[in-house]
Design an enzyme around this catalytic site. Structure first.
Site, mmCIF file in Angstrom:
data_model
loop_
_atom_site.group_PDB
_atom_site.id
_atom_site.type_symbol
_atom_site.label_atom_id
_atom_site.label_comp_id
_atom_site.label_asym_id
_atom_site.label_seq_id
_atom_site.Cartn_x
_atom_site.Cartn_y
_atom_site.Cartn_z
ATOM 1 N N SER A 1 0.847 -1.193 0.000
ATOM 2 C CA SER A 1 0.000 0.000 0.000
ATOM 3 C C SER A 1 0.878 1.237 0.000
ATOM 4 O O SER A 1 1.957 1.244 0.613
ATOM 5 C CB SER A 1 -0.898 0.024 1.232
ATOM 6 N N TYR B 1 -1.319 -0.257 10.381
ATOM 7 C CA TYR B 1 -1.420 -0.739 8.998
ATOM 8 C C TYR B 1 -0.266 -0.183 8.159
ATOM 9 O O TYR B 1 0.407 -0.926 7.444
ATOM 10 C CB TYR B 1 -2.768 -0.307 8.420
ATOM 11 N N LYS C 1 2.837 -2.276 6.297
ATOM 12 C CA LYS C 1 3.152 -2.298 4.868
ATOM 13 C C LYS C 1 4.580 -1.823 4.628
ATOM 14 O O LYS C 1 5.252 -2.301 3.702
ATOM 15 C CB LYS C 1 2.145 -1.451 4.088
HETATM 16 N N1 LIG Z 1 -8.909 -1.649 -0.132
HETATM 17 C C1 LIG Z 1 -7.989 -0.713 -0.373
HETATM 18 O O1 LIG Z 1 -8.308 0.455 -0.665
HETATM 19 C C2 LIG Z 1 -6.540 -1.083 -0.330
HETATM 20 C C3 LIG Z 1 -5.587 -0.084 -0.566
HETATM 21 C C4 LIG Z 1 -4.235 -0.423 -0.542
HETATM 22 C C5 LIG Z 1 -3.871 -1.736 -0.296
HETATM 23 N N2 LIG Z 1 -4.812 -2.687 -0.076
HETATM 24 C C6 LIG Z 1 -4.368 -4.060 0.186
HETATM 25 O O2 LIG Z 1 -5.007 -4.939 -0.724
HETATM 26 C C7 LIG Z 1 -5.162 -6.244 -0.123
HETATM 27 C C8 LIG Z 1 -6.601 -6.701 -0.254
HETATM 28 O O3 LIG Z 1 -7.423 -5.742 0.388
HETATM 29 P P1 LIG Z 1 -9.014 -5.756 0.243
HETATM 30 O O4 LIG Z 1 -9.406 -4.349 0.047
HETATM 31 O O5 LIG Z 1 -9.457 -6.819 -0.696
HETATM 32 O O6 LIG Z 1 -9.394 -6.171 1.755
HETATM 33 P P2 LIG Z 1 -10.699 -6.887 2.318
HETATM 34 O O7 LIG Z 1 -11.841 -6.638 1.430
HETATM 35 O O8 LIG Z 1 -10.788 -6.467 3.751
HETATM 36 O O9 LIG Z 1 -10.305 -8.437 2.248
HETATM 37 C C9 LIG Z 1 -9.263 -8.899 3.062
HETATM 38 C C10 LIG Z 1 -8.886 -10.312 2.638
HETATM 39 O O10 LIG Z 1 -7.824 -10.766 3.510
HETATM 40 C C11 LIG Z 1 -8.224 -12.020 4.052
HETATM 41 N N3 LIG Z 1 -7.676 -12.244 5.394
HETATM 42 C C12 LIG Z 1 -7.639 -11.377 6.427
HETATM 43 N N4 LIG Z 1 -7.116 -11.990 7.504
HETATM 44 C C13 LIG Z 1 -6.830 -13.267 7.141
HETATM 45 C C14 LIG Z 1 -6.289 -14.386 7.823
HETATM 46 N N5 LIG Z 1 -5.929 -14.353 9.116
HETATM 47 N N6 LIG Z 1 -6.123 -15.534 7.126
HETATM 48 C C15 LIG Z 1 -6.477 -15.612 5.828
HETATM 49 N N7 LIG Z 1 -7.016 -14.590 5.127
HETATM 50 C C16 LIG Z 1 -7.188 -13.429 5.801
HETATM 51 C C17 LIG Z 1 -9.745 -11.956 4.103
HETATM 52 O O11 LIG Z 1 -10.256 -13.264 4.210
HETATM 53 P P3 LIG Z 1 -11.661 -13.582 4.992
HETATM 54 O O12 LIG Z 1 -12.726 -13.453 3.940
HETATM 55 O O13 LIG Z 1 -11.471 -14.965 5.496
HETATM 56 O O14 LIG Z 1 -11.792 -12.568 6.085
HETATM 57 C C18 LIG Z 1 -10.043 -11.288 2.772
HETATM 58 O O15 LIG Z 1 -9.984 -12.222 1.716
HETATM 59 C C19 LIG Z 1 -4.689 -6.090 1.326
HETATM 60 O O16 LIG Z 1 -3.356 -6.541 1.454
HETATM 61 C C20 LIG Z 1 -4.756 -4.590 1.559
HETATM 62 O O17 LIG Z 1 -3.860 -4.153 2.557
HETATM 63 C C21 LIG Z 1 -6.138 -2.395 -0.084
#
Ligand SMILES: NC(=O)c1ccc[n+]([C@@H]2O[C@H](COP(=O)([O-])OP(=O)(O)OC[C@H]3O[C@@H](n4cnc5c(N)ncnc54)[C@H](OP(=O)(O)O)[C@@H]3O)[C@@H](O)[C@H]2O)c1
Length: 224
Positions: A133, A150, A154
């Site tokens: 991120s 967070y 990262k």
């Molecule tokens: N959303 C943004 O704007 C944004 C911006 C920058 C970076 N990112 C990065 O992009 C990536 C995906 O984010 P997202 O927006 O898709 O997040 P999200 O919608 O909150 O989904 C999070 C994912 O991580 C999994 N997860 C969390 N804890 C876990 C654990 N202990 N074991 C296995 N799986 C686990 C969740 O699985 P469950 O379904 O089992 O909970 C889910 O599939 C992350 O690394 C995040 O930091 C996101």
């Protein structure tokens, strides 16, 4: 492994994607399948998965170590460490041992442990992607959000990625996906996860990106 539909059953190399059940991870699975890749999801539950799924809680170091033995046969040529947690959003007040442990365990320790476990299975020339991120960038990550842990996680992940790039022959990338309309990003975010996933796959397919690269889904370099 939960046996859900698999797009291909050949002996071609595997693409592994963590957090594959929802959000960006699910979109990455769809984008990888659209490119003809043989994808295995790693997720806490196989429910609703687009592909065959190895169930894995990334907070469980023993389960991570056992992943290679639970995969289908064949080399792994792409790993996308996508799963992540945001943790508390109230700045220093949110920095508790429990929150620190969870955020660092899922966002930093788990991808490193999983990478180590997978090294013997990685194809020559494999790519290992850490979904990072801009929040982890000291140069560009200044925003009003108080998701301090967070951002720290990262930054640590990025440093680990660079260390791996210095000591292992595979290609390691840290990619910022943009601000996404997912559970983590919220409904006001800029991007649909499918659009971000498409951009990220284009970056991954760009063989010109060197190991140790920190960039975004659109190809721009992100400052450290
Ligand atoms: N959303 C943004 O704007 C944004 C911006 C920058 C970076 N990112 C990065 O992009 C990536 C995906 O984010 P997202 O927006 O898709 O997040 P999200 O919608 O909150 O989904 C999070 C994912 O991580 C999994 N997860 C969390 N804890 C876990 C654990 N202990 N074991 C296995 N799986 C686990 C969740 O699985 P469950 O379904 O089992 O909970 C889910 O599939 C992350 O690394 C995040 O930091 C996101």
């Amino acid at each position: 492994m939960s046996n859900t539909a698999s797009a291909s059953t050949g002996t071609e190399p595997l693409t592994l994607i963590t957090g594959s059940g929802r959000g960006l991870g699910r979109a990455l699975v769809a984008a990888a399948l659209a490119r003809g890749r043989r994808v295995v999801g790693l997720a806490r539950s196989g429910a609703g998965a687009l592909v065959e799924t190895v169930e894995l809680d990334l907070a469980d170091a023993g389960a991570i170590a056992a992943v290679p033995g639970r995969l289908p046969a064949g080399p792994v040529d792409l790993v996308i460490h996508n799963a992540g947690v945001r943790g508390p959003v109230n700045g220093l007040d949110g920095v508790t041992p429990e929150a620190f442990g969870e955020v660092m365990s899922v966002n930093v320790l788990a991808p490193l442990l999983l990478t180590r476990a997978l090294l013997p299975r990685l194809a020559p020339g494999a790519t290992v992607v850490f979904i990072s991120s801009r929040a982890g960038s000291c140069a560009e990550g200044a925003d009003p959000d108080r998701d301090d842990l967070y951002g720290m996680s990262k930054a640590a992940l990025n440093r680990g990625m660079v260390k791996l790039s210095q000591h292992h022959p595979q290609r390691f990338l840290a990619l910022h996906p943009g601000w996404l309309r997912t559970d983590m990003g919220g409904g006001e975010a800029d991007l649909d996860p499918a659009e971000a996933a498409e951009g990220l796959m284009e970056q991954i397919d760009d063989s010109g990106l060197p190991s140790g690269w920190f960039g975004d889904y659109a190809g721009a370099k992100v400052g450290w």
